[in-house]
Design a protein around this motif. Structure first.
Motif, PDB file in Angstrom:
ATOM      1  N   LYS A 185       0.837  -1.222   0.000  1.00  0.00           N
ATOM      2  CA  LYS A 185       0.000   0.000   0.000  1.00  0.00           C
ATOM      3  C   LYS A 185       0.864   1.261   0.000  1.00  0.00           C
ATOM      4  O   LYS A 185       0.627   2.196  -0.766  1.00  0.00           O
ATOM      5  N   VAL A 186       1.878   1.262   0.860  1.00  0.00           N
ATOM      6  CA  VAL A 186       2.755   2.444   0.939  1.00  0.00           C
ATOM      7  C   VAL A 186       3.485   2.624  -0.397  1.00  0.00           C
ATOM      8  O   VAL A 186       3.579   3.743  -0.939  1.00  0.00           O
ATOM      9  N   ALA A 187       3.979   1.485  -0.938  1.00  0.00           N
ATOM     10  CA  ALA A 187       4.704   1.551  -2.211  1.00  0.00           C
ATOM     11  C   ALA A 187       3.792   2.076  -3.309  1.00  0.00           C
ATOM     12  O   ALA A 187       4.203   2.897  -4.142  1.00  0.00           O
ATOM     13  N   GLY A 188       2.550   1.625  -3.321  1.00  0.00           N
ATOM     14  CA  GLY A 188       1.577   2.058  -4.326  1.00  0.00           C
ATOM     15  C   GLY A 188       1.321   3.549  -4.227  1.00  0.00           C
ATOM     16  O   GLY A 188       1.256   4.249  -5.246  1.00  0.00           O
ATOM     17  N   ARG A 189       1.215   4.042  -2.995  1.00  0.00           N
ATOM     18  CA  ARG A 189       0.943   5.477  -2.809  1.00  0.00           C
ATOM     19  C   ARG A 189       2.101   6.330  -3.329  1.00  0.00           C
ATOM     20  O   ARG A 189       1.893   7.357  -3.965  1.00  0.00           O
ATOM     21  N   ALA A 190       3.327   5.871  -3.060  1.00  0.00           N
ATOM     22  CA  ALA A 190       4.492   6.642  -3.514  1.00  0.00           C
ATOM     23  C   ALA A 190       4.494   6.738  -5.035  1.00  0.00           C
ATOM     24  O   ALA A 190       4.736   7.809  -5.615  1.00  0.00           O
ATOM     25  N   PHE A 191       4.196   5.619  -5.701  1.00  0.00           N
ATOM     26  CA  PHE A 191       4.208   5.611  -7.165  1.00  0.00           C
ATOM     27  C   PHE A 191       3.076   6.481  -7.720  1.00  0.00           C
ATOM     28  O   PHE A 191       3.300   7.313  -8.602  1.00  0.00           O
ATOM     29  N   ASP A 192       1.877   6.300  -7.174  1.00  0.00           N
ATOM     30  CA  ASP A 192       0.736   7.096  -7.655  1.00  0.00           C
ATOM     31  C   ASP A 192       0.992   8.588  -7.448  1.00  0.00           C
ATOM     32  O   ASP A 192       0.632   9.412  -8.292  1.00  0.00           O
ATOM     33  N   GLY A 193       1.610   8.920  -6.305  1.00  0.00           N
ATOM     34  CA  GLY A 193       1.909  10.318  -6.017  1.00  0.00           C
ATOM     35  C   GLY A 193       2.785  10.910  -7.111  1.00  0.00           C
ATOM     36  O   GLY A 193       2.579  12.046  -7.553  1.00  0.00           O
ATOM     37  N   LEU A 194       3.739  10.130  -7.582  1.00  0.00           N
ATOM     38  CA  LEU A 194       4.655  10.627  -8.615  1.00  0.00           C
ATOM     39  C   LEU A 194       3.953  10.787  -9.959  1.00  0.00           C
ATOM     40  O   LEU A 194       4.015  11.848 -10.591  1.00  0.00           O
ATOM     41  N   VAL A 195       3.264   9.738 -10.415  1.00  0.00           N
ATOM     42  CA  VAL A 195       2.713   9.801 -11.774  1.00  0.00           C
ATOM     43  C   VAL A 195       1.509  10.737 -11.876  1.00  0.00           C
ATOM     44  O   VAL A 195       1.179  11.215 -12.958  1.00  0.00           O
TER      45      VAL A 195
END
Ligand code: PHE
Length: 452
Positions: free
Chosen positions: A132-142
């Motif tokens: 979940k944390v990893a997903g949020r970091a990626f979504d935040g970037l794109v």
């Protein structure tokens, strides 16, 4: 033009690393694992292997040969080798010109994400094994339009800066250093991933096929990946071939590149899938897969932050080799056909890509609603280039060599005027490009696009 008047690769090793530098890139580390994950694992892998050996390699051999024979850019090469009056063959070169811009428009965006991840890795922001944390970091970037665009432009300026220096001082000098480093780091990563609990499940996913997942679209995707991986059907290999020395053994070099490229993809798969299962990620996560898994693998090992940073740095570097080869297609056309200086040609190309890349960079934010056939700009460029333009370019190159160029010329040029004793091999390549490759590409494409 005589070989000595043009810039070119200076040694057999230079040829190998530059060509490998074109093949190895985000395709191995980002595209291969995410497509394998999304399309069911080992069954897809087998299709990809078959496409690479039976279609990809022969196309790579003849495409490179055409370039070396004509010693010109993708468009002019077809003018030079086609029989008088058959001007239409140069359309293949123009298709490649367009394809390279489309690929660069989305490729530079993914490369931008990788660059951003170098800094995220350093800061410890993505040091997590939690999906979940990893997903949020990626979504935040794109989903951040300013960040996405800025990173894309950083990548474009960097690659534009290198390509200006030319073939031997730009492309060859840079790729020489980078390709070997990437191999070493991938090996370290595989070692860690394989010793995680649950590693066997990941390996089973990658190596035991389940044919129930295979559909015409999956087959088309595997073929598209084979073209994308080996940079085929769009003029890159042709343009690079035009810089090969006269005595380069083309079948041997291309086979080596194919095998090395395959090894990098398999290593990336072995590094990623055991970790996907060990940490409870979703193998079908798509483009975000790598950006979530790699941090998880590194976070769980000693010295993780340092290795993670180095990994993204090297991936960024690997993407440069591929982008330089993509840029070289339009740059060579602009210089040789329109007499532009290399600097001007590089600048025009970069500007065109920045413009075309705008909707791709914003396709997860401001331009998400801009879709065609249900695909946003990013996915559309990817689909259009990998699944349509490159395979169609491949068919046309095969038809040209198999039915117009002919076996005697092919034998002459692939044996370096008889210096190499490789006749049976050349005949095999000829049969593949005359019948098997164009027919199978056509059937796969028509089926995949639901036109058959
Ligand atoms: N082969 C490159 C990769 O795998 C991408 C590429 C495609 C490069 C077409 C040049 C031409 O990343």
């Amino acid at each position: 033009m005589a070989q000595s008047d043009r810039d070119g690769f200076t040694s057999a090793f230079g040829v190998l690393v530059a060509t490998l530098g074109s093949a190895v890139g985000l395709g191995n580390i980002w595209k291969f694992p995410s497509l394998t994950g999304a399309n069911g694992g080992a069954g897809f892998l087998l299709l990809y292997l078959a496409s690479t050996v039976l279609v990809g390699l022969p196309v790579m051999i003849v495409e490179t040969m055409l370039g070396r024979t004509a010693r010109a850019n993708a468009v002019t090469s077809f003018e030079t080798v086609a029989p008088d009056g058959q001007w239409w063959w140069k359309g293949i070169g123009w298709m490649g010109f367009a394809a390279s811009l489309f690929i660069l428009a989305f490729y530079s965006e993914v490369a931008g994400w990788v660059y951003a991840y170098i800094f995220k890795a350093m800061s410890g922001e993505i040091a997590t094994v939690d999906p979940k944390v990893a997903g949020r970091a990626f979504d935040g970037l794109v989903s951040d339009p300013v960040g996405s665009l800025t990173w894309q432009w950083v990548v474009l300026v960097l690659c534009g800066g290198i390509i200006m220096f030319g073939v031997s001082k730009g492309i060859e000098a840079v790729t020489r250093k980078l390709v070997p480093l990437l191999f070493i780091l991938l090996l370290v990563l595989c070692g860690r991933s394989l010793t995680l609990p649950g590693a066997t499940q990941g390996l089973a996913f990658l190596f035991s096929p389940d044919f129930s997942k295979i559909t015409p679209v999956v087959i088309m995707t595997a073929l598209g990946l084979a073209f994308f991986k080996l940079s085929l059907g769009m003029g890159t290999m042709l343009t690079y071939g035009s810089y090969f020395p006269d005595d380069q053994n083309i079948p041997a070099t291309t086979t080596r590149v194919m095998l090395a490229d395959l090894s990098v993809s398999l290593l990336a798969g072995i590094a990623i899938f055991p970790a996907v299962f060990a940490f409870g990620f979703e193998p079908a996560a798509g483009p975000s897969l790598v950006f979530m898994i790699i941090p998880a693998v590194f976070t769980s090992m000693p010295g993780g932050t340092v290795f993670m940073t180095i990994f993204f740095l090297l991936t960024a570097i690997a993407s440069i080799g591929a982008m330089l080869s993509l840029l070289e297609v339009p740059v060579a056309v602009l210089c040789e056909r329109y007499g532009m200086k290399r600097g001007t040609a590089s600048l025009c190309t970069i500007l065109a890509i920045a413009l075309l890349g705008l909707p791709a960079a914003l396709s997860h934010s401001a331009a998400a609603h801009l879709t065609l056939f249900g695909l946003n700009a990013f996915d559309l460029y990817d689909f259009l280039s990998s699944n349509v333009l490159m395979p169609v370019g491949g068919i046309l190159i095969c038809l040209f060599v198999g039915w117009v160029y002919g076996l005697p010329e092919l034998e002459r040029h692939l044996s370096n005027n008889g210096d190499l004793r490789n006749r049976p091999l050349i005949r095999g390549v000829f049969l593949l490009v005359r019948y098997i490759a164009p027919l199978s590409i056509a059937v796969i494409l028509l089926n995949g696009l639901k036109l058959l």
